[in-house]
Design an enzyme around this catalytic site. Structure first.
Site, PDB file in Angstrom:
ATOM      1  N   ASP A  39       0.819  -1.213   0.000  1.00 14.98           N
ATOM      2  CA  ASP A  39       0.000   0.000   0.000  1.00 14.98           C
ATOM      3  C   ASP A  39       0.853   1.263   0.000  1.00 14.98           C
ATOM      4  O   ASP A  39       2.027   1.255   0.419  1.00 14.98           O
ATOM      5  CB  ASP A  39      -0.871   0.041   1.259  1.00 14.98           C
ATOM      6  CG  ASP A  39      -2.118  -0.815   1.148  1.00 14.98           C
ATOM      7  OD1 ASP A  39      -2.216  -1.612   0.194  1.00 14.98           O
ATOM      8  OD2 ASP A  39      -2.989  -0.696   2.031  1.00 14.98           O
ATOM      9  N   HIS A  50       3.776  -2.018   3.329  1.00 14.37           N
ATOM     10  CA  HIS A  50       3.769  -0.653   2.811  1.00 14.37           C
ATOM     11  C   HIS A  50       5.132  -0.378   2.163  1.00 14.37           C
ATOM     12  O   HIS A  50       6.146  -0.277   2.879  1.00 14.37           O
ATOM     13  CB  HIS A  50       3.500   0.357   3.934  1.00 14.37           C
ATOM     14  CG  HIS A  50       2.107   0.275   4.487  1.00 14.37           C
ATOM     15  ND1 HIS A  50       1.724  -0.690   5.398  1.00 14.37           N
ATOM     16  CD2 HIS A  50       0.992   1.021   4.225  1.00 14.37           C
ATOM     17  CE1 HIS A  50       0.448  -0.531   5.693  1.00 14.37           C
ATOM     18  NE2 HIS A  50      -0.022   0.496   4.995  1.00 14.37           N
ATOM     19  N   HIS A  74      -5.995   3.122  -4.212  1.00 13.43           N
ATOM     20  CA  HIS A  74      -5.958   3.422  -2.774  1.00 13.43           C
ATOM     21  C   HIS A  74      -6.288   4.892  -2.515  1.00 13.43           C
ATOM     22  O   HIS A  74      -5.734   5.499  -1.601  1.00 13.43           O
ATOM     23  CB  HIS A  74      -4.569   3.062  -2.248  1.00 13.43           C
ATOM     24  CG  HIS A  74      -4.478   2.797  -0.781  1.00 13.43           C
ATOM     25  ND1 HIS A  74      -5.371   2.011  -0.094  1.00 13.43           N
ATOM     26  CD2 HIS A  74      -3.557   3.208   0.144  1.00 13.43           C
ATOM     27  CE1 HIS A  74      -5.005   1.933   1.177  1.00 13.43           C
ATOM     28  NE2 HIS A  74      -3.923   2.673   1.345  1.00 13.43           N
ATOM     29  N   HIS A 122      -4.986   9.425   0.102  1.00 11.90           N
ATOM     30  CA  HIS A 122      -4.981   8.582   1.305  1.00 11.90           C
ATOM     31  C   HIS A 122      -5.802   9.227   2.422  1.00 11.90           C
ATOM     32  O   HIS A 122      -5.431   9.252   3.594  1.00 11.90           O
ATOM     33  CB  HIS A 122      -3.550   8.315   1.787  1.00 11.90           C
ATOM     34  CG  HIS A 122      -3.420   7.059   2.600  1.00 11.90           C
ATOM     35  ND1 HIS A 122      -3.621   7.015   3.960  1.00 11.90           N
ATOM     36  CD2 HIS A 122      -3.105   5.782   2.250  1.00 11.90           C
ATOM     37  CE1 HIS A 122      -3.426   5.791   4.409  1.00 11.90           C
ATOM     38  NE2 HIS A 122      -3.124   5.013   3.377  1.00 11.90           N
TER      39      HIS A 122
END
Length: 273
Positions: free
Chosen positions: A77, A229, A127, A131
């Site tokens: 991510d 991540h 995503h 964010h």
């Protein structure tokens, strides 16, 4: 002075683009040799869509992917970021494919890196654009944030904006969904991803500590969708050792793609399904 500064900035951008080009060419040559003896490899490719798997990942939802014992799906991510090339190299070294859930705004700042992720055969998911905490926004604003992120990602891959993703994989930032947003995404055929286990790499720790944490969790869970991540330096440093852990303990990597995707499929002993 201003002209000299502009020239210097242009030179830096050219050098960065050249470095990404060389990395892509090197990875392409490397991919042609996959799977190589002694590498982890990608065991199989699993195609899913929202009609059968609208929401996956037991950290957030009741259901997950139909993985067998010792099968894992690797997901990353919040990229792209300066550390993403280190993650890509580690994956290429082991002939492994993953899914990257990209944030649109940093992606627009690193379009060559977004294209590299796709060119190396990884799945691109979405995503949002910045964010954001979607649960704190109005439904309309949250949908706009989702769609802006999708359009940004697709514009870098297809050369123009798109209201919906051809990949149709999405993960909520912070796993903060709402019933209305979930229903909307399902109606559009977008699979919402959670995770089955995570590396907790938002917490500061050494690569060695992170390796122990995620390997212990995987040993207990035995399979699942794993969340990392790629902007985290500790994760980028740890990934090569984690892939070795998978290889040495007989885990198998599953690459997940949507029906419309055309992934590079490993042959030989690495079958697909």
């Amino acid at each position: 002075m201003r002209k000299a500064k502009r020239t210097a900035v242009a030179g830096v951008r050219k050098a960065a683009a050249a470095a990404v080009t060389l990395a892509v060419l090197g990875s392409a040559a490397q991919a042609a040799d996959c799977p190589r003896p002694g590498t982890l490899g990608t065991a199989r490719t699993l195609t899913i869509d929202a009609t059968k798997y609208p929401r996956i990942g037991t950290k957030s939802f009741p259901e997950t992917l139909p993985l067998e014992d010792h099968e894992v799906v690797l997901t990353f991510d919040d990229g792209p970021a300066a550390t993403t090339p280190k993650v890509l190299k580690a994956l290429a070294d082991e002939c492994v494919k993953a899914t990257f859930f990209l944030v649109g705004k940093p992606g627009l700042e690193m379009p060559a890196l977004v294209r590299r992720i796709a060119a190396e055969g990884h799945t691109v998911g979405h995503h949002t654009y910045t964010h954001a905490h979607l649960a704190h926004l109005s439904n309309a604003d949250a949908l706009a944030e989702i769609d802006r992120g999708i359009a940004a990602d697709e514009s870098m891959l297809r050369g123009h904006g798109a209201p919906l993703s051809e990949t149709k994989f999405f993960r909520f930032p912070y796993f903060e969904s709402t019933p209305a947003l979930l229903d909307n995404l399902q109606s559009r055929g977008i699979v919402v991803w959670g995770a089955d286990l995570w590396a907790s790499d938002w917490n500061p720790m050494t690569p060695e500590e992170q390796l122990k944490l995620i390997s212990d969790r995987l040993t207990a869970a035995r399979k699942g969708i794993i969340l990392f991540h790629d902007p985290r330096a500790q994760t980028a440093a740890m990934i090569p050792a984690f892939l070795r852990f998978l290889r040495e303990n007989n885990y198998r990597v599953v690459h997940v793609v949507p029906p419309a995707a055309n992934p590079a499929v490993a042959t030989g002993a690495h079958a697909t399904r």
